[in-house]
Design a protein around this motif. Sequence first.
Motif, PDB file in Angstrom:
ATOM      1  N   MET A   1       0.839  -1.192   0.000  1.00  2.00           N
ATOM      2  CA  MET A   1       0.000   0.000   0.000  1.00  2.00           C
ATOM      3  C   MET A   1       0.878   1.247   0.000  1.00  2.00           C
ATOM      4  N   ASN A   2       0.558   2.200  -0.865  1.00  4.25           N
ATOM      5  CA  ASN A   2       1.318   3.446  -0.910  1.00  4.25           C
ATOM      6  C   ASN A   2       1.019   4.284   0.322  1.00  4.25           C
ATOM      7  N   THR A   3       2.037   4.869   0.883  1.00  7.28           N
ATOM      8  CA  THR A   3       1.844   5.770   2.014  1.00  7.28           C
ATOM      9  C   THR A   3       2.173   7.184   1.552  1.00  7.28           C
ATOM     10  N   MET A   4       1.436   8.101   2.076  1.00 10.23           N
ATOM     11  CA  MET A   4       1.612   9.503   1.709  1.00 10.23           C
ATOM     12  C   MET A   4       2.187  10.245   2.894  1.00 10.23           C
ATOM     13  N   GLU A   5       3.268  10.985   2.652  1.00 11.00           N
ATOM     14  CA  GLU A   5       3.854  11.784   3.725  1.00 11.00           C
ATOM     15  C   GLU A   5       3.148  13.136   3.771  1.00 11.00           C
ATOM     16  N   LEU A   6       2.651  13.492   4.955  1.00 12.11           N
ATOM     17  CA  LEU A   6       1.906  14.732   5.120  1.00 12.11           C
ATOM     18  C   LEU A   6       2.750  15.786   5.824  1.00 12.11           C
ATOM     19  N   ILE A   7       2.450  17.024   5.524  1.00 14.90           N
ATOM     20  CA  ILE A   7       3.050  18.158   6.224  1.00 14.90           C
ATOM     21  C   ILE A   7       1.988  19.244   6.305  1.00 14.90           C
ATOM     22  N   GLU A   8       1.731  19.735   7.485  1.00 15.50           N
ATOM     23  CA  GLU A   8       0.711  20.778   7.706  1.00 15.50           C
ATOM     24  C   GLU A   8      -0.629  20.380   7.092  1.00 15.50           C
ATOM     25  N   GLY A   9      -0.953  19.093   7.163  1.00 10.22           N
ATOM     26  CA  GLY A   9      -2.259  18.633   6.724  1.00 10.22           C
ATOM     27  C   GLY A   9      -2.421  18.457   5.229  1.00 10.22           C
ATOM     28  N   HIS A  10      -1.314  18.505   4.481  1.00 10.67           N
ATOM     29  CA  HIS A  10      -1.392  18.258   3.038  1.00 10.67           C
ATOM     30  C   HIS A  10      -0.231  17.383   2.597  1.00 10.67           C
ATOM     31  N   LYS A  11      -0.282  16.940   1.369  1.00 12.41           N
ATOM     32  CA  LYS A  11       0.729  16.035   0.826  1.00 12.41           C
ATOM     33  C   LYS A  11       2.059  16.756   0.628  1.00 12.41           C
ATOM     34  N   ARG A  12       3.144  16.122   1.095  1.00  8.89           N
ATOM     35  CA  ARG A  12       4.472  16.665   0.804  1.00  8.89           C
ATOM     36  C   ARG A  12       4.778  16.415  -0.674  1.00  8.89           C
ATOM     37  N   ILE A  13       5.245  17.440  -1.347  1.00  8.88           N
ATOM     38  CA  ILE A  13       5.471  17.335  -2.788  1.00  8.88           C
ATOM     39  C   ILE A  13       6.952  17.462  -3.122  1.00  8.88           C
ATOM     40  N   TYR A  50       9.048  27.514  -4.577  1.00  3.74           N
ATOM     41  CA  TYR A  50       8.804  26.390  -3.653  1.00  3.74           C
ATOM     42  C   TYR A  50       9.326  26.744  -2.272  1.00  3.74           C
ATOM     43  N   ILE A  51       8.478  26.557  -1.252  1.00  5.31           N
ATOM     44  CA  ILE A  51       8.857  26.829   0.144  1.00  5.31           C
ATOM     45  C   ILE A  51       8.938  25.487   0.874  1.00  5.31           C
ATOM     46  N   PRO A  52      10.147  24.982   1.107  1.00  5.78           N
ATOM     47  CA  PRO A  52      10.308  23.607   1.585  1.00  5.78           C
ATOM     48  C   PRO A  52       9.776  23.355   2.986  1.00  5.78           C
ATOM     49  N   ARG A  53       9.862  24.330   3.883  1.00  6.17           N
ATOM     50  CA  ARG A  53       9.451  24.061   5.266  1.00  6.17           C
ATOM     51  C   ARG A  53       7.950  23.788   5.374  1.00  6.17           C
ATOM     52  N   LEU A  54       7.188  24.238   4.354  1.00  5.32           N
ATOM     53  CA  LEU A  54       5.754  23.970   4.325  1.00  5.32           C
ATOM     54  C   LEU A  54       5.367  23.074   3.159  1.00  5.32           C
ATOM     55  N   SER A  55       6.328  22.791   2.268  1.00  7.56           N
ATOM     56  CA  SER A  55       6.096  22.002   1.047  1.00  7.56           C
ATOM     57  C   SER A  55       4.900  22.553   0.265  1.00  7.56           C
ATOM     58  N   ILE A  56       4.993  23.841  -0.055  1.00  9.12           N
ATOM     59  CA  ILE A  56       3.959  24.517  -0.827  1.00  9.12           C
ATOM     60  C   ILE A  56       4.612  25.321  -1.937  1.00  9.12           C
ATOM     61  N   LEU A  57       3.804  25.686  -2.925  1.00 10.19           N
ATOM     62  CA  LEU A  57       4.212  26.652  -3.927  1.00 10.19           C
ATOM     63  C   LEU A  57       3.616  28.008  -3.568  1.00 10.19           C
ATOM     64  N   ALA A  58       4.398  29.062  -3.806  1.00  8.64           N
ATOM     65  CA  ALA A  58       3.945  30.420  -3.496  1.00  8.64           C
ATOM     66  C   ALA A  58       4.023  31.271  -4.754  1.00  8.64           C
ATOM     67  N   PHE A 183      -9.676  33.294   9.475  1.00  7.13           N
ATOM     68  CA  PHE A 183      -8.522  33.580   8.632  1.00  7.13           C
ATOM     69  C   PHE A 183      -7.223  33.046   9.229  1.00  7.13           C
ATOM     70  N   ASN A 184      -7.068  33.084  10.530  1.00  8.26           N
ATOM     71  CA  ASN A 184      -5.870  32.500  11.143  1.00  8.26           C
ATOM     72  C   ASN A 184      -5.810  30.990  10.947  1.00  8.26           C
ATOM     73  N   ALA A 185      -6.976  30.350  10.884  1.00 13.49           N
ATOM     74  CA  ALA A 185      -7.015  28.901  10.713  1.00 13.49           C
ATOM     75  C   ALA A 185      -6.509  28.465   9.351  1.00 13.49           C
ATOM     76  N   MET A 186      -6.327  29.396   8.422  1.00 17.18           N
ATOM     77  CA  MET A 186      -5.828  29.054   7.097  1.00 17.18           C
ATOM     78  C   MET A 186      -4.322  28.824   7.084  1.00 17.18           C
ATOM     79  N   GLY A 187      -3.650  29.164   8.161  1.00 16.55           N
ATOM     80  CA  GLY A 187      -2.201  29.061   8.183  1.00 16.55           C
ATOM     81  C   GLY A 187      -1.693  27.735   8.717  1.00 16.55           C
ATOM     82  N   PRO A 188      -0.387  27.659   8.962  1.00 12.50           N
ATOM     83  CA  PRO A 188       0.215  26.441   9.502  1.00 12.50           C
ATOM     84  C   PRO A 188      -0.065  26.313  10.997  1.00 12.50           C
ATOM     85  N   ASP A 189       0.439  25.269  11.590  1.00 11.62           N
ATOM     86  CA  ASP A 189       0.237  25.032  13.018  1.00 11.62           C
ATOM     87  C   ASP A 189       1.162  25.947  13.825  1.00 11.62           C
ATOM     88  N   ASN A 190       0.848  27.248  13.784  1.00 10.88           N
ATOM     89  CA  ASN A 190       1.640  28.212  14.546  1.00 10.88           C
ATOM     90  C   ASN A 190       0.806  28.772  15.693  1.00 10.88           C
TER      91      ASN A 190
END
Length: 410
Positions: A1-13, A50-58, A183-190
Amino acid sequence: MNTMELIEGHKRITPAPGIPVWDIDPYGEAILSDPLEYYAELRAKGPVVYIPRLSILALGQYATTHKVFSDHENFVSSRGVGLNDFAIEKPWRAPSIILEVDPPDHTRTRKVMSRALSPKMVKGLVDMFAATAEELVSSLLKKDSFDGVTELAETFPVAVFPRAVGMKDVDQRILVDYGACVFNAMGPDNRLRRWALERNAEIAPWIMAACARDRLTDDGLGAMIYDAADTGELDQEEAPMLVRSFLSAGVDTTVTGIGNALWCFSQHPEEWQRLRDDPSLVRPAVEEVLRFTSPVHTFGRTAGHDTEIAGFPVEEGTKIICVLGAANMDPEKWGDPEVFRIDRRPTGHMAFGAGIHGCVGQNVARAEMEAILHALSRKVARIEPAGEAVWRPNNAIHALDQLPLKLIPA
């Protein structure tokens, strides 16, 4: 089974080769309080970063940000407009049935909200907005100084918008904090998101109770939503969710816009005099305030399938932050974006978003801001700082926390 690595509630890319990598925390409180250098560097690095600490595109350049934000077919809202991917992790609250949905569901609920917030309906509120603004400005002129945030920017929308909705229960602190929570809930776990989740647990029951049919008058915007449920346009359980949407998006952003306008004119007295000399500039002044300060600075999207941005491949499940504040300060679009100029007429600014998800309540927000500026321009010769302005860090909103002001009577 494939496992997905998550970061901040989304898939690490893994970003496509060639996309610049920038090790920065865009949700750091120093950046949120004073974001202009961050905006400029984000734009300078390229159309997509690409912002690696959040694994997102900006995205921060206007052209790319506007294109992606408007492209609801490739970049969806139904998987959350923050960092959490609702397809993977349970949302922090029941998702908004207008903000966090895609067509065809969005089309159905948007139609109901658009009717309630139509130009014709807003026109019927203008006299009430104007009278309340005149009364509030007159009371503030009697004070040596005051806090522009709590005593004007927060007070005015809470005085008029719940009345327009038909709410019987009104609590300024709860209504303002609720928007900040969303609006604060849209951010990372800070720290900011943790505060939002804790505060929302306290106030969410009050909010939902205040949106119930028996807590609304039968002649306000809220009643129109329940009427749509009675005719079958909405399910009965959807009606209070849409009324809730009035509160999450219709209070805090307008509070922010009014506060930011006061700040702009306290910092640019020559533009205030220009407005007083020519009241027809009130409407373009509102647009310039929104462009210049971007009350909503960042909003998220999720790649609904494998796609591309600016020629770079983007894999399904990628979280993208559209930095609206950076786009609104892009010199490629605006020429001299760092200049606050109320005759600019900045058509196409992204303060209210773009595309099908453009802010459904923007007519109301504009009407409220215009009411305040008209009242001030008639009665106030100068808006002067009475102390240091303090910005309040928020994961999605660029808002003031304190704004000491002095009004000099005309």
